[in-house]
Design a protein around this motif. Structure first.
Motif, PDB file in Angstrom:
ATOM      1  N   GLY A 168       3.003   1.349  -7.455  1.00  0.00           N
ATOM      2  CA  GLY A 168       1.508   1.112  -7.176  1.00  0.00           C
ATOM      3  C   GLY A 168       1.734  -0.369  -7.287  1.00  0.00           C
ATOM      4  N   VAL A 169       2.442  -1.091  -6.757  1.00  0.00           N
ATOM      5  CA  VAL A 169       1.696  -2.835  -7.002  1.00  0.00           C
ATOM      6  C   VAL A 169       1.456  -2.873  -5.409  1.00  0.00           C
ATOM      7  CG1 VAL A 169       3.117  -4.832  -6.228  1.00  0.00           C
ATOM      8  CG2 VAL A 169       4.083  -3.498  -8.080  1.00  0.00           C
ATOM      9  N   GLU A 170       0.315  -3.721  -5.709  1.00  0.00           N
ATOM     10  CA  GLU A 170      -0.509  -4.268  -4.465  1.00  0.00           C
ATOM     11  C   GLU A 170       0.233  -5.048  -3.458  1.00  0.00           C
ATOM     12  OE1 GLU A 170      -4.481  -5.508  -4.621  1.00  0.00           O
ATOM     13  OE2 GLU A 170      -4.697  -4.461  -6.469  1.00  0.00           O
ATOM     14  N   THR A 171       0.662  -4.341  -2.291  1.00  0.00           N
ATOM     15  CA  THR A 171       1.249  -5.196  -1.207  1.00  0.00           C
ATOM     16  C   THR A 171       0.854  -5.936   0.274  1.00  0.00           C
ATOM     17  OG1 THR A 171       2.168  -3.763  -0.839  1.00  0.00           O
ATOM     18  CG2 THR A 171       3.393  -4.417  -2.268  1.00  0.00           C
ATOM     19  N   ARG A 172       1.035  -6.819   0.242  1.00  0.00           N
ATOM     20  CA  ARG A 172       0.901  -7.754   1.896  1.00  0.00           C
ATOM     21  C   ARG A 172       2.370  -7.984   2.610  1.00  0.00           C
ATOM     22  NH1 ARG A 172      -2.262  -4.675  -0.482  1.00  0.00           N
ATOM     23  NH2 ARG A 172      -4.640  -5.445  -0.582  1.00  0.00           N
ATOM     24  N   ILE A 173       2.188  -7.008   4.335  1.00  0.00           N
ATOM     25  CA  ILE A 173       3.100  -7.387   4.689  1.00  0.00           C
ATOM     26  C   ILE A 173       2.643  -8.276   5.890  1.00  0.00           C
ATOM     27  CG2 ILE A 173       5.196  -7.389   5.413  1.00  0.00           C
ATOM     28  CD1 ILE A 173       5.148  -4.904   4.139  1.00  0.00           C
ATOM     29  N   VAL A 174       3.273  -9.842   6.382  1.00  0.00           N
ATOM     30  CA  VAL A 174       2.428 -10.432   7.564  1.00  0.00           C
ATOM     31  C   VAL A 174       3.258 -10.583   8.421  1.00  0.00           C
ATOM     32  CG1 VAL A 174       2.431 -12.780   6.426  1.00  0.00           C
ATOM     33  CG2 VAL A 174       1.480 -12.454   8.156  1.00  0.00           C
ATOM     34  N   ARG A 175       4.045 -10.469   9.330  1.00  0.00           N
ATOM     35  CA  ARG A 175       5.341 -10.792   9.876  1.00  0.00           C
ATOM     36  C   ARG A 175       4.581 -11.382  11.338  1.00  0.00           C
ATOM     37  NH1 ARG A 175       6.457  -4.392  12.495  1.00  0.00           N
ATOM     38  NH2 ARG A 175       7.560  -3.684  10.505  1.00  0.00           N
TER      39      ARG A 175
END
Length: 331
Positions: A168-175
């Motif tokens: 449940g960790v709040e994550t974001r991924i930028v390519r």
């Protein structure tokens, strides 16, 4: 006055990390910068050292990460990003993409912090789909010379989604697609600083292959704006951030010659193994979800970047690693 938000930025003394430090300081955050300086440079962030809301730790995030007190956000940008670097230090590159991301995600879980990881267009490899959308799974050679970087980033994405799904960790991924601007290193093997450095030193510009391969260059301020918006969005899946204005390497070399006012020739050498033939982001998601698109034209951004490189001392200008450039990947 409300308490400042606290953000940890790994790889903070690097090209992108240092610009992110500037942006979050400007936005009123307390910035905790971390870098082991294996490729980063203290001069990129020394202008922030006098600030009360900035602190720096010379530390390798692949070992462990300890940050006292609360933490709201983590930006994981610790990784060699240039071909010369990740081929010179392949094990460290793989470790920061595996052990380093594990440590960042564990810290985020413990601190209940949101984490954004820096992935790359290199997860698409030498693409069979053009332009590249986030749904494309890529064409990557895991045992080729680029595998240490490409697969480290692909593992980072998988580990990040696992922590999001199971913890449940709040994550974001930028390519991130090819980005340029002040504070790039002339000796890092990427095509833009390589061309400008050669022009300033009076050398011929080296194009690998026949020059028909393409790249798309995004100015650093535009990239930072996209990252800032993604961090504060509600979207958890990868998002391409880059400039879709595509150009061939041969045409780009001519642009650099015109920009620098030099009369160097363009010389051609063999294309390195697994070098991508095409690179252009599909930024539909960034437009729709973040309301983001690049604002700085290539001509404007190149002028700023060229002026920066011209301001370097003669010693800095000639700080070129003594490697065989032909064996490294220019991207």
């Amino acid at each position: 006055m409300s308490e400042r938000k606290r953000i940890l930025i790994t790889g903070a003394a690097g090209f992108l990390g240092s610009h992110l430090c500037d942006r979050f300081i400007k936005e009123g955050y307390h910035v905790i910068a971390m870098d082991n300086l294996i490729t980063g440079r203290l001069k990129n962030i020394e202008h922030l050292f006098h600030l009360e809301n900035f602190e720096f730790y010379n530390h390798d995030v692949s070992k462990f990460i300890h940050v006292p007190g609360n933490l709201d956000y983590i930006l994981h940008f610790a990784s060699p990003a240039s071909p010369i670097d990740y081929l010179k230090i392949p094990i460290q590159t793989l470790k920061v993409g595996s052990l380093g991301i594990h440590n960042c995600l564990g810290l985020a879980k413990a601190k209940n912090a949101r984490v954004l990881i820096a992935s790359t267009s290199e997860v698409y490899g030498d693409p069979n789909v053009h332009p590249q959308t986030e749904e494309y799974w890529g064409n990557v050679n895991p045992v080729g010379p680029r595998g240490v970087y490409d697969e480290a980033k692909r593992f980072q994405e998988a580990m990040t989604m696992a922590y999001h799904t199971f913890h449940g960790v709040e994550t974001r991924i930028v390519r991130i697609f090819n980005t340029y601007g002040p504070r790039m290193r002339l000796n890092d093997g990427r095509v833009l600083p390589a061309f400008i450095g050669q022009a300033l030193r009076g050398e011929d510009l080296t194009v690998f292959g026949d020059g028909s391969q393409t790249r798309s260059f995004c100015y650093v301020d535009d990239l930072v704006e996209g990252i800032y918006r993604l961090l504060h969005s509600d979207y958890v899946y990868p998002v391409n951030i880059g400039n879709p204005d595509e150009i061939t390497i041969a045409d780009f070399a001519e642009e650099i010659i015109k920009l620098t006012g030099t009369n160097q020739k363009v010389i051609y050498k063999d294309l390195p193994v697994d070098d991508p033939k095409q690179r252009r982001p599909d930024i539909t998601k960034a437009r729709e979800i973040l309301g983001w698109e690049p604002k700085v034209s290539r001509s404007e951004g190149l002028k700023i970047t060229y002026d920066y490189f011209k301001s370097l001392s003669k010693q800095e200008l000639n700080e070129v690693d003594h490697y065989n450039f032909d064996k490294y990947i220019i991207r």
